[in-house]
Design a protein around this motif. Structure first.
Motif, short mmCIF file in Angstrom:
data_model
loop_
_atom_site.label_atom_id
_atom_site.label_comp_id
_atom_site.label_asym_id
_atom_site.label_seq_id
_atom_site.Cartn_x
_atom_site.Cartn_y
_atom_site.Cartn_z
N ARG A 11 -3.27 6.77 7.01
CA ARG A 11 -2.50 5.97 8.24
C ARG A 11 -3.23 4.70 8.65
O ARG A 11 -3.95 4.73 9.66
N HIS A 12 -3.31 3.78 7.78
CA HIS A 12 -4.52 2.55 7.95
C HIS A 12 -3.46 1.43 7.85
O HIS A 12 -3.06 0.96 6.80
N TYR A 13 -3.24 0.89 9.05
CA TYR A 13 -2.20 -0.57 8.84
C TYR A 13 -2.39 -1.59 7.84
O TYR A 13 -1.90 -2.16 7.17
N LEU A 14 -3.83 -1.97 7.71
CA LEU A 14 -4.32 -3.00 7.07
C LEU A 14 -4.05 -2.61 5.58
O LEU A 14 -3.58 -3.53 4.71
N LEU A 15 -4.21 -1.49 5.20
CA LEU A 15 -4.28 -1.03 3.86
C LEU A 15 -2.89 -1.14 3.48
O LEU A 15 -2.42 -1.59 2.25
N HIS A 16 -1.93 -0.43 4.18
CA HIS A 16 -0.38 -0.54 3.97
C HIS A 16 0.12 -1.94 4.00
O HIS A 16 0.74 -2.38 2.72
N MET A 17 -0.36 -2.67 4.67
CA MET A 17 -0.01 -4.24 4.77
C MET A 17 -0.31 -4.76 3.51
O MET A 17 0.45 -5.68 2.91
N SER A 18 -1.71 -4.77 3.25
CA SER A 18 -2.43 -5.60 2.07
C SER A 18 -1.57 -5.11 0.99
O SER A 18 -1.47 -5.86 -0.02
N LEU A 19 -1.30 -3.86 0.54
CA LEU A 19 -0.80 -3.22 -0.49
C LEU A 19 0.87 -3.79 -0.57
O LEU A 19 1.26 -3.99 -1.74
N GLU B 45 -5.01 -3.42 -6.39
CA GLU B 45 -4.50 -2.01 -5.98
C GLU B 45 -5.09 -0.74 -6.27
O GLU B 45 -4.92 0.02 -5.38
N ARG B 46 -5.81 -0.85 -7.02
CA ARG B 46 -7.04 0.19 -7.38
C ARG B 46 -7.88 0.73 -6.00
O ARG B 46 -8.11 1.51 -5.32
N GLU B 47 -8.30 -0.61 -5.45
CA GLU B 47 -9.23 -0.50 -4.19
C GLU B 47 -8.29 -0.25 -3.05
O GLU B 47 -8.80 0.68 -2.29
N LEU B 48 -7.21 -0.67 -2.89
CA LEU B 48 -6.26 -0.62 -1.73
C LEU B 48 -5.74 1.00 -1.73
O LEU B 48 -5.75 1.64 -0.63
N ARG B 49 -5.58 1.36 -2.82
CA ARG B 49 -5.10 2.85 -3.12
C ARG B 49 -6.20 3.65 -2.68
O ARG B 49 -6.20 4.93 -2.16
N SER B 50 -7.45 3.51 -3.05
CA SER B 50 -8.67 4.03 -2.86
C SER B 50 -8.92 4.27 -1.19
O SER B 50 -9.26 5.46 -0.62
N GLY B 51 -8.53 3.11 -0.51
CA GLY B 51 -8.70 3.25 1.05
C GLY B 51 -7.88 4.18 1.61
O GLY B 51 -8.04 4.84 2.37
N LEU B 52 -6.49 4.24 0.81
CA LEU B 52 -5.45 5.08 1.32
C LEU B 52 -5.80 6.57 1.11
O LEU B 52 -5.32 7.29 1.92
N SER B 53 -6.43 6.78 0.10
CA SER B 53 -6.95 7.88 -0.13
C SER B 53 -8.10 8.66 0.93
O SER B 53 -8.03 9.83 1.32
N LEU B 54 -8.59 7.65 1.54
CA LEU B 54 -9.72 7.90 2.62
C LEU B 54 -8.86 8.11 3.92
O LEU B 54 -9.42 8.83 4.60
#
Length: 191
Positions: A117-125, A105-114
């Motif tokens: 609007r990133h499909y794979l980040l939302h999908m994975s979360l 969760e920490r890594e995926l949220r970190s990616g969303l902060s970058l």
């Protein structure tokens, strides 16, 4: 056929050694010879350390289920491109595969902060939240994923699971129907 073309390109004598090693790594990975791909990418990294090659090493190591080596390679890739959301995305997926949900969760949220609007980040979360039965949070992430990737059957399928978990059966049925329409077979919906 593309693999054969890549091998021919890689063996051309006028290509730099880095390009040859990188191209061979790509080709070996496509052919399913992942250990050979790792060796080729590591050779490329020894010639020219950069984001691309360490990212590829991470993907190949993850394919081999060498999780610590994959994490190390993705971390090295991050040193060369700290603003690339694909890195925390892959680290999050890697952590999820090892059931380290807090790190995932920490890594995926970190990616969303970058990149929000990133499909794979939302999908994975969304997948992460589904695995934890955090249905309402999963629905939010997966609805964003299907907005960003409306033809992605897996996102629709995961959204259906989240709606089902929330006992929102009509919406679950619609999401599962969308998943089927986008290419998930009926048998997969039942598993």
């Amino acid at each position: 056929m593309q693999a054969l073309t890549n091998i021919r390109e890689a063996l051309r004598l006028d290509q730099p050694t880095y390009a040859r090693a990188y191209k061979l790594g790509e080709t070996y990975r496509r052919l399913g010879q992942v250990q050979d791909a790792v060796r080729a990418f590591e050779q490329a990294a020894s010639i020219k350390p950069c984001y691309d090659v360490y990212f590829q090493v991470g993907l190949a190591q993850r394919d081999l289920k060498n999780y610590s080596a994959a994490a190390s390679a993705f971390t090295r890739a991050r040193q060369y491109d700290a603003q690339n959301p694909a890195i925390p995305c892959q680290l999050g997926i890697l952590a999820m595969e090892q059931t380290d949900f807090l790190t995932a969760e920490r890594e995926l949220r970190s990616g969303l902060s970058l990149q929000s609007r990133h499909y794979l980040l939302h999908m994975s979360l969304g997948q992460l939240y589904n695995r934890q039965s955090r249905w309402a949070e999963a629905i939010i992430e997966l609805q964003e994923a299907v907005k960003l990737g409306p033809t992605q059957a897996e996102a629709w399928f995961e959204l259906g699971k989240a709606f089902f978990g929330e006992q929102r059966y009509a919406e679950a049925l619609q999401a599962f129907e969308s998943a089927r329409t986008q290419g998930i077979a009926s048998a997969e919906l039942l598993s």
